[in-house]
Design a protein around this motif. Structure first.
Motif, mmCIF file in Angstrom:
data_model
loop_
_atom_site.group_PDB
_atom_site.id
_atom_site.type_symbol
_atom_site.label_atom_id
_atom_site.label_comp_id
_atom_site.label_asym_id
_atom_site.label_seq_id
_atom_site.Cartn_x
_atom_site.Cartn_y
_atom_site.Cartn_z
ATOM 1 N N GLY A 101 0.822 -1.206 0.000
ATOM 2 C CA GLY A 101 0.000 0.000 0.000
ATOM 3 C C GLY A 101 0.854 1.254 0.000
ATOM 4 N N TRP A 102 0.417 2.263 0.775
ATOM 5 C CA TRP A 102 1.167 3.519 0.819
ATOM 6 C C TRP A 102 0.824 4.271 2.093
ATOM 7 C CZ3 TRP A 102 5.366 4.643 -1.504
ATOM 8 C CH2 TRP A 102 5.868 5.948 -1.489
ATOM 9 N N HIS A 103 1.841 4.953 2.621
ATOM 10 C CA HIS A 103 1.661 5.816 3.788
ATOM 11 C C HIS A 103 2.651 6.962 3.619
ATOM 12 C CE1 HIS A 103 1.412 7.291 7.886
ATOM 13 N NE2 HIS A 103 0.461 6.405 8.169
ATOM 14 N N GLU A 104 2.147 8.143 3.301
ATOM 15 C CA GLU A 104 3.008 9.252 2.910
ATOM 16 C C GLU A 104 3.997 9.643 4.009
ATOM 17 O OE1 GLU A 104 4.611 11.853 0.203
ATOM 18 O OE2 GLU A 104 3.033 10.353 -0.137
ATOM 19 N N GLU A 105 3.529 9.700 5.250
ATOM 20 C CA GLU A 105 4.437 10.102 6.330
ATOM 21 C C GLU A 105 5.557 9.085 6.508
ATOM 22 O OE1 GLU A 105 4.578 10.946 11.168
ATOM 23 O OE2 GLU A 105 2.657 10.506 10.184
ATOM 24 N N TRP A 106 5.222 7.793 6.426
ATOM 25 C CA TRP A 106 6.262 6.766 6.573
ATOM 26 C C TRP A 106 7.277 6.857 5.432
ATOM 27 C CZ3 TRP A 106 2.787 1.960 8.038
ATOM 28 C CH2 TRP A 106 2.196 2.219 9.286
ATOM 29 N N TYR A 107 6.774 7.126 4.217
ATOM 30 C CA TYR A 107 7.691 7.298 3.086
ATOM 31 C C TYR A 107 8.636 8.477 3.324
ATOM 32 C CZ TYR A 107 9.382 9.146 -1.336
ATOM 33 O OH TYR A 107 10.184 9.676 -2.315
ATOM 34 N N GLU A 108 8.100 9.601 3.790
ATOM 35 C CA GLU A 108 8.935 10.777 4.028
ATOM 36 C C GLU A 108 9.993 10.485 5.087
ATOM 37 O OE1 GLU A 108 9.071 13.500 2.382
ATOM 38 O OE2 GLU A 108 7.324 13.187 1.089
ATOM 39 N N ARG A 109 9.618 9.771 6.128
ATOM 40 C CA ARG A 109 10.587 9.426 7.170
ATOM 41 C C ARG A 109 11.645 8.465 6.629
ATOM 42 N NH1 ARG A 109 9.632 10.432 12.518
ATOM 43 N NH2 ARG A 109 7.711 11.551 13.034
ATOM 44 N N TRP A 110 11.205 7.494 5.848
ATOM 45 C CA TRP A 110 12.151 6.530 5.260
ATOM 46 C C TRP A 110 13.127 7.225 4.319
ATOM 47 C CZ3 TRP A 110 12.359 5.201 -0.026
ATOM 48 C CH2 TRP A 110 13.167 4.103 -0.344
ATOM 49 N N TYR B 138 14.791 3.819 13.258
ATOM 50 C CA TYR B 138 15.599 2.599 13.252
ATOM 51 C C TYR B 138 17.030 3.010 12.887
ATOM 52 C CZ TYR B 138 11.328 -0.186 13.433
ATOM 53 O OH TYR B 138 10.139 -0.754 13.826
ATOM 54 N N PRO B 139 17.958 2.973 13.842
ATOM 55 C CA PRO B 139 19.274 3.605 13.644
ATOM 56 C C PRO B 139 20.023 3.144 12.398
ATOM 57 C CG PRO B 139 18.962 3.074 15.956
ATOM 58 C CD PRO B 139 17.810 2.462 15.224
ATOM 59 N N PHE B 140 20.079 1.829 12.160
ATOM 60 C CA PHE B 140 20.878 1.366 11.025
ATOM 61 C C PHE B 140 20.217 1.735 9.698
ATOM 62 C CE2 PHE B 140 22.881 -2.299 8.553
ATOM 63 C CZ PHE B 140 24.067 -1.601 8.371
ATOM 64 N N ILE B 141 18.889 1.618 9.629
ATOM 65 C CA ILE B 141 18.158 2.040 8.430
ATOM 66 C C ILE B 141 18.426 3.518 8.161
ATOM 67 C CG2 ILE B 141 15.862 2.428 7.447
ATOM 68 C CD1 ILE B 141 16.559 -0.496 7.481
ATOM 69 N N ASP B 142 18.292 4.336 9.190
ATOM 70 C CA ASP B 142 18.463 5.782 9.015
ATOM 71 C C ASP B 142 19.901 6.136 8.649
ATOM 72 O OD1 ASP B 142 15.815 6.039 9.627
ATOM 73 O OD2 ASP B 142 16.129 6.680 11.701
ATOM 74 N N ALA B 143 20.864 5.434 9.238
ATOM 75 C CA ALA B 143 22.268 5.709 8.918
ATOM 76 C C ALA B 143 22.544 5.408 7.446
ATOM 77 C CB ALA B 143 23.184 4.880 9.815
ATOM 78 N N CYS B 144 22.000 4.293 6.947
ATOM 79 C CA CYS B 144 22.220 3.937 5.537
ATOM 80 C C CYS B 144 21.562 4.953 4.605
ATOM 81 C CB CYS B 144 21.686 2.535 5.263
ATOM 82 S SG CYS B 144 22.686 1.215 5.980
#
Length: 398
Positions: free
Chosen positions: A308-317, A324-330
């Motif tokens: 599906g889709w979630h705009e806020e989650w996409y913007e954060r990703w 999520y530290p490792f996700i965000d660091a990458c």
């Protein structure tokens, strides 16, 4: 009988180099026999305005063009660099100016935009009764409605690799009639120490340093290519040069297998691993060449409504703010340097698809314009594999 000068026209695309460049080599051979030739590159403003292109990618291309232009000047070839919404506008003006006897270019496996442009160019050439010769730049067979099975493609790869590289052009004769006046693109680039720099000279230097030294760093390329700590040093870092053509796949593969000069002790395992990945690269390009619709549709139709889709989650990703530290660091590293190793890329995609339930088609443009080495044939195959929308593969969650 036309009073226009007869020329061979070379159209440059993602092949910004002198070495192993069959269209330039063929034009040079024609010049040695008394002919004349023009080489042209078109910065297509409509393409660079799409959501899959970025300023950083263009700056890399501009650096490649400056390097290539300097190399061509040494053989007396003034590279014509023009800007237009699409290449056929410039090509048509050149067909009006000269009696073009043949259009030479490399076969390109691009995205939907470049595919439609190629069809417009070929339609123009048919209308003008102009012969077109497209040379293979990779081990990719055109005209297959189904991709060849892996053993068949491996056989084609071996045969293609056994053929010699195109000779470097040495002779050039330009027409006495000046080309039409075109708007030139801005080739100036900003000072940026965080992304790779473009150009054939740098590409060949990277290839030499990788095969001679860097493939042995830390635990070696085969071990460290997926490491978040050492990947940026142990990986070849040649993907961007392969994407934009400042290095040819065949040149890289031949160098990886070369025994002269004598390879450093212990390096052949890593060289062979690198060679296999070059072959896999062409395998995925072949899949995309045969199934170009995978840019827009799931390979497995049953997966069309899986995500599906979630705009806020996409913007954060996409900004590296998921928590999520490792996700965000990458992601932050990617947004800054425009490069990540394969495992980190796969992890970002699988996290977006499985943890955030985001549709790969809607976050694909962010990665396309952020990767300096955006290669459509790799991009969409891997997006679908890491999102679980293909046939026959178990879901891959990195």
């Amino acid at each position: 009988m036309s009073d226009r000068e007869r020329i061979t026209l070379v159209w440059l695309k993602r092949d910004l180099r002198l070495h192993d460049h069959a269209p330039l080599a063929e034009a040079s051979r024609s010049c040695a026999e008394g002919g004349k030739a023009v080489a042209v590159y078109v910065r297509e403003s409509d393409y660079w305005a799409t959501d899959k292109a970025s300023t950083e990618q263009w700056e890399f291309v501009a650096e490649c063009l400056r390097d290539l232009s300097a190399g061509l000047e040494r053989i007396g070839c003034p590279l014509l660099i023009a800007e237009a919404p699409s290449a056929e506008i410039v090509l048509e003006a050149l067909l009006d100016q000269y009696e073009v006897v043949e259009l030479l270019c490399h076969q390109e496996t691009g995205n939907g935009w470049t595919f439609e442009r190629d069809k417009r160019v070929l339609r123009l050439c048919r209308e003008r009764h102009l012969p077109v010769r497209e040379f293979l730049q990779n081990a990719v067979v055109r005209g297959r409605i189904r991709p060849p099975e892996k053993p068949e493609h491996q056989s084609f790869w071996r045969d293609w690799l056994a053929s010699p590289q195109a000779p470097t052009p040495r002779i050039w004769r330009s027409p006495s009639t000046a080309p039409p006046l075109f708007t030139p693109p801005d080739l100036a680039t900003s000072v940026n120490d965080t992304r790779q720099q473009g150009g054939e000279r740098l590409a060949l230097g990277l290839l030499e340093s990788f095969l001679g030294e860097r493939c042995l760093l830390h635990g070696g390329y085969r071990v460290e290519m997926g490491s978040p700590l050492h990947g940026h040093e142990a990986c070849s870092r040649l993907s961007t040069h392969l994407t934009w053509g400042s290095l040819s796949t065949k040149r890289a593969a031949h160098a990886a297998l070369a025994r002269e000069p004598r390879p450093p002790y212990g390096s052949m395992m890593h060289r062979n691993s690198f060679h296999r990945r070059l072959r896999w690269r062409d395998h995925f390009l072949q899949k995309f060449e045969s199934l170009p619709w995978m840019e827009f549709r799931c390979i497995n139709p049953a997966a069309e409504t899986l995500h599906g889709w979630h705009e806020e989650w996409y913007e954060r990703w996409s900004s590296g703010m998921t928590g999520y530290p490792f996700i965000d660091a990458c992601m932050r590293s990617l947004n800054t340097t425009k490069w990540l190793n394969f495992r980190a890329r796969a992890m970002l995609v699988s996290f977006a698809s499985y943890a955030l339930n985001l549709d790969w088609r809607r976050f694909a443009p962010h990665l396309a314009r952020t990767f300096l080495d955006y290669e459509p044939g790799i991009h969409y195959s891997q997006l679908q594999m890491q999102s679980g929308t293909t046939f026959g593969s178990i879901p891959r969650i990195y």
